[in-house]
Write a protein that holds these residues in place. Structure first.
Motif, mmCIF file in Angstrom:
data_model
loop_
_atom_site.group_PDB
_atom_site.id
_atom_site.type_symbol
_atom_site.label_atom_id
_atom_site.label_comp_id
_atom_site.label_asym_id
_atom_site.label_seq_id
_atom_site.Cartn_x
_atom_site.Cartn_y
_atom_site.Cartn_z
ATOM 1 N N GLN A 92 87.667 89.983 73.126
ATOM 2 C CA GLN A 92 86.839 90.524 74.221
ATOM 3 C C GLN A 92 85.692 91.335 73.624
ATOM 4 O O GLN A 92 85.907 92.211 72.792
ATOM 5 N N LEU A 93 84.476 90.995 74.058
ATOM 6 C CA LEU A 93 83.276 91.665 73.562
ATOM 7 C C LEU A 93 82.783 92.673 74.586
ATOM 8 O O LEU A 93 82.950 92.470 75.798
ATOM 9 N N ARG A 111 78.394 86.142 81.067
ATOM 10 C CA ARG A 111 77.331 86.753 81.846
ATOM 11 C C ARG A 111 77.293 88.256 81.634
ATOM 12 O O ARG A 111 78.316 88.928 81.660
ATOM 13 N N ARG A 112 76.110 88.764 81.404
ATOM 14 C CA ARG A 112 75.948 90.207 81.203
ATOM 15 C C ARG A 112 76.207 90.953 82.496
ATOM 16 O O ARG A 112 75.839 90.496 83.566
ATOM 17 N N THR A 143 85.168 86.430 75.502
ATOM 18 C CA THR A 143 84.584 86.836 76.786
ATOM 19 C C THR A 143 83.678 88.028 76.546
ATOM 20 O O THR A 143 83.876 88.793 75.601
ATOM 21 N N GLY A 144 82.686 88.201 77.430
ATOM 22 C CA GLY A 144 81.796 89.351 77.344
ATOM 23 C C GLY A 144 80.663 89.138 76.367
ATOM 24 O O GLY A 144 80.378 88.016 75.927
ATOM 25 N N GLN A 190 64.417 80.023 79.698
ATOM 26 C CA GLN A 190 65.683 79.823 80.380
ATOM 27 C C GLN A 190 66.829 80.275 79.478
ATOM 28 O O GLN A 190 66.859 79.963 78.279
ATOM 29 N N THR A 191 67.754 81.024 80.014
ATOM 30 C CA THR A 191 68.896 81.523 79.258
ATOM 31 C C THR A 191 70.147 80.761 79.659
ATOM 32 O O THR A 191 70.482 80.703 80.846
ATOM 33 N N ARG A 192 70.787 80.176 78.690
ATOM 34 C CA ARG A 192 72.025 79.454 78.986
ATOM 35 C C ARG A 192 73.152 80.465 79.120
ATOM 36 O O ARG A 192 73.451 81.216 78.199
ATOM 37 N N THR A 193 73.765 80.500 80.278
ATOM 38 C CA THR A 193 74.828 81.475 80.498
ATOM 39 C C THR A 193 76.028 80.803 81.133
ATOM 40 O O THR A 193 75.922 79.753 81.773
#
Length: 778
Positions: free
Chosen positions: A701-702, A773-774, A676-677, A765-768
């Motif tokens: 966790q990032l 998600r930032r 995650t993160g 386009q950014t795959r999120t």
């Protein structure tokens, strides 16, 4: 004796009587001519065709720094001719040559057409004809002056070079709205309008006579009143910096298809404006069509950049430290009947005072402010006044059309119980970009308010008529300790907060991102945003402060950290490369304890990757030979590498690693990885050193994601891929949606449809996914 005195008295009385009588007669005659016979004599003057006409003064020049012209008046000349002055012999000898030269020079008529025109005028005994279809320059005048029949050094030359002028701008539209204009009705904007009287000078007069064909011919030189030319204006604008700022802003406005944008760069110590760029859409192009930096159209809710003022007021009036905490809950907080949403879905949890600003937490900032100032609102507003946010800057800036700041008070009819919390995060008030920049510049200047100024002096030839010096307040806006704390917090915004994407390895930037929702005509907030970044650099010893505003960016990225902050970084990078003072100051700071202060975080990395990064940063290091996994440690003169063993049969520690390296290590051990993160590994679910079983699940966790320092312009979209000014959506089964949280915490989904003006740059386009998600700011 008495008889002589009486005789003298009689003579004096008689003389007085005669003089008085003459004066009365003259006065009556003036009244008679002026009122009773005025129409008659006016008609006689019209019949004679005599008229005093204005001779315009040469308008003064507007200069940038170092005497570079921004606007000037070029003297041009209209070429007229009296064919009756020249005797027959000279006329016959030279007329053919003259007509050929005129035809070759102006290229509007054939030689025989010019010949016919001049011959006809001579036959009809016309004393005045215009030869030039366009005004000519002084150089061209010198050329024509050598031609036969136009050489005014010859006896009885018939030429007359009548002076006209043209206003020209050597750098085209650069700083166009700051320079401004004045039209025929004496309406205008910018410096041209604000200093119109000084630039205009005093017009003169000359007597003209109307001749056949409706033309007017000047009558002699003895009837002229010479004009007094206008004064020159010297500004603080740096034309090179202006060009850098405009290019940087235009690049990102085009990239995000924005409605308008502005940039202002100010010198910290003096308040001198070094660049002011204003771009808006006009005829599908970005042009300087309005001064958004100072005008009413650009004066709106500033959003999160205002949080700095709220936190500074808290530091001044409370005993809070940067480590004091507050709970933001689950990201929702209710003030009376209105719910505030935080800048991250689910909230930020417990936040320190410093983190509240770094992460731009709506709830943390508003709770701190309402808790402390809820029952002493006037004191909070008093601090805002003390910070200069309510100060009218027009007097020092000397540019007309400046918007007045508006900060709501309890006396306002629209004040309510929710005004204070929303005001604390930058809503329910109106401030221009220049107003916000002045506040941040004051922080950069150790708390001394410096009024921004644009004009240095007004000169006539070598005489200085007016000189404008920097206006610096003798009083601090806050205690030195408070200023130092807020500067630490602003540096944290860039080091690890909402502007981490513009963090530089070469020098430090301090500042704050901002994103505010816009109001529609009915006073409701809509999903259109006003993004900004304001700050200063180098943070250690600031030389320049800067604000960047981009209005209504389109696409998935609509936040100050994504849209406006990169423009700030582009400008700062180019200034860092060009300005010796900025570079030397940063280098000097870095050389003190180089490895102790500026060594990258001691994170475990692949040896080859780490070595390559340090070589790119030009940091001397020891060899990494025969080492696979390492972390850096500070040596006296270079960076050493501590080897990390990753080959045991136990659960490895991947803390501090990049996602790529962590996946490589863990998946090669047979573990199933869930993450995650974004950024580097902060925690892992399985204890390092515990027994390893293939197929076990490990959660990592990032945190602390970052962006590259380099923001490359994207390639233009081919015209055949654009239809109706809209980028086409990808196939439905391949579409990805992206959710974002704005400054009020509203969660949105990007539709991938972007409307753009001309000169569009494509979006990637950014795959999120929700897990990756930032954390957005506003």
């Amino acid at each position: 004796m008495a008889g002589i005195k009486e005789s003298i008295l009689v003579r004096i009385q008689t003389a007085n009587f005669i003089i008085t009588g003459i004066a009365v007669v003259i006065f009556l005659q003036i009244l008679n001519i002026q009122f009773l016979q005025g129409e008659y004599w006016q008609s006689r003057a019209d019949e004679m065709g005599l008229q005093y006409r204005t001779k315009k003064a040469t308008r003064g020049t507007i200069y940038a720094e170092n005497g570079i012209m921004l606007a000037t008046s070029i003297p041009l000349y209209k070429v007229s001719f009296d064919p009756m002055v020249i005797n027959d012999e000279m006329y016959r000898k030279n007329i053919d040559t003259l007509t050929k030269l005129l035809s070759l020079f102006f290229k509007d008529k054939k030689p025989k057409e010019y010949l016919a025109k001049i011959n006809e005028a001579r036959r009809l005994k016309k004393r005045y004809i215009v030869l030039s279809p366009r005004p000519i320059t002084f150089t061209e005048r010198q050329l024509l002056n050598r031609w036969p029949l136009l050489n005014d050094k010859q006896n009885k030359s018939g030429v007359l070079f009548e002076k006209v002028e043209e206003r020209t701008y050597p750098f085209g539209g650069l700083a166009g709205r700051t320079i401004g204009f004045v039209n025929e009705n004496n309406d205008g904007a910018g410096l041209e309008m604000s200093f119109h009287k000084a630039l205009s000078g005093t017009n003169g007069k000359a007597l003209y006579q109307k001749i056949t064909g409706g033309e007017w011919k000047p009558v002699g030189t003895g009837t002229r009143i010479n004009p007094v030319n206008g004064n020159d204006i010297y500004t603080t604008i740096d034309i090179n910096l202006q060009d850098v700022a405009q290019e940087s802003l235009a690049e990102y406005m085009s990239k995000y298809a924005a409605k308008y944008g502005c940039v202002v760069v100010m010198e910290v110590k003096t308040g001198a404006i070094k660049a002011m760029v204003n771009l808006g859409v006009e005829s599908d192009e970005y042009k300087e069509n309005y001064n958004y930096a100072i005008g009413d159209q650009g004066s709106i809710d500033p959003g999160s950049t205002f949080k700095t003022a709220s936190m500074l007021a808290m530091l001044e009036d409370s005993t809070y430290t940067l480590q004091d905490t507050i709970d933001t809950g689950n990201g929702l907080y209710k003030y009376y009947d209105r719910e505030m949403k935080d800048t991250r879905a689910g909230g930020w949890g417990t936040q320190t005072f410093q983190q509240a600003l770094e992460n731009s937490s709506n709830i943390a900032v508003s709770r701190f402010v309402t808790r402390h100032f809820g029952k002493k609102i006037d004191k909070y507003l008093g601090y805002l006044d003390k910070f200069g946010l309510n100060t009218d800057l027009e007097k020092s800036f000397r540019l007309s059309g400046m918007a007045k700041p508006y900060i709501k008070t309890p006396k306002d009819a629209t004040w309510s119980g929710v005004t204070l919390p929303w005001m604390s995060i930058g809503y329910e008030l109106r401030l221009s970009p220049l107003q916000m920049l002045t506040f941040y510049n004051t922080i950069a200047n150790d708390g001394y308010l410096v009024s921004p100024y644009l004009v240095k002096m007004v000169k006539r030839n070598d005489e200085i008529l007016e000189k404008y010096e920097p206006t610096i307040s003798k009083n601090l806006i806050a205690k030195p300790a408070s200023i130092q704390k807020i500067r630490t917090m602003l540096e944290g915004v860039v080091e690890r907060g909402t502007a981490v994407g513009i963090k530089s390895s070469k020098y430090k930037i301090a500042g704050k991102t901002g994103t505010s929702q816009k109001l529609n005509t009915r006073g409701r907030y809509i999903k259109k945003y006003h993004t900004s970044f304001v700050g200063y650099f180098p943070a250690e010893k600031p030389k320049y402060s800067c604000i960047v505003v981009i209005d209504e960016p389109q696409g998935s990225e609509q936040y100050g950290g994504d849209v406006s902050a990169p423009v700030f970084k582009l400008i700062a990078d180019r200034l860092y490369a060009q300005d010796v003072d900025v570079k030397s100051e940063s280098i000097a700071k870095r050389e003190v304890g180089l490895f102790q202060n500026d060594l990258p975080n001691q994170q475990v990395s692949n040896a080859e990757d780490a070595k390559g990064i340090f070589e790119f940063l030009q940091i001397p290091t020891m060899t990494t030979k025969n080492k696979e996994w390492v972390k850096p440690s500070a040596g006296k003169y270079e960076v050493d590498w501590e080897e990390v063993n990753m080959k045991s049969n136990t659960i490895p520690s991947v803390k501090g690693m990049s996602l790529r390296d962590a996946l490589y290590i863990l998946e090669n051990r047979g573990l199933r990885v869930v993450y995650t993160g974004k950024g580097r590994v902060k925690t892992q679910s399985l204890m390092p050193g515990s027994n390893l079983k293939k197929g076990d699940k490990i959660i990592i966790q990032l945190e602390g994601g970052w962006k590259s320092d380099v923001y490359k312009p994207r390639k233009p979209i081919p015209r055949d891929t654009i239809r109706n000014d809209t980028i086409q959506r990808p196939p439905r089964n391949n579409r990805r949606t992206r959710t974002n949280t704005n400054d009020d915490g509203f969660v949105e989904t990007d539709s991938n449809v972007i409307r753009r003006p001309t000169l569009v740059r494509p979006r990637t386009q950014t795959r999120t996914t929700p897990a990756r998600r930032r954390n957005e700011e506003e």
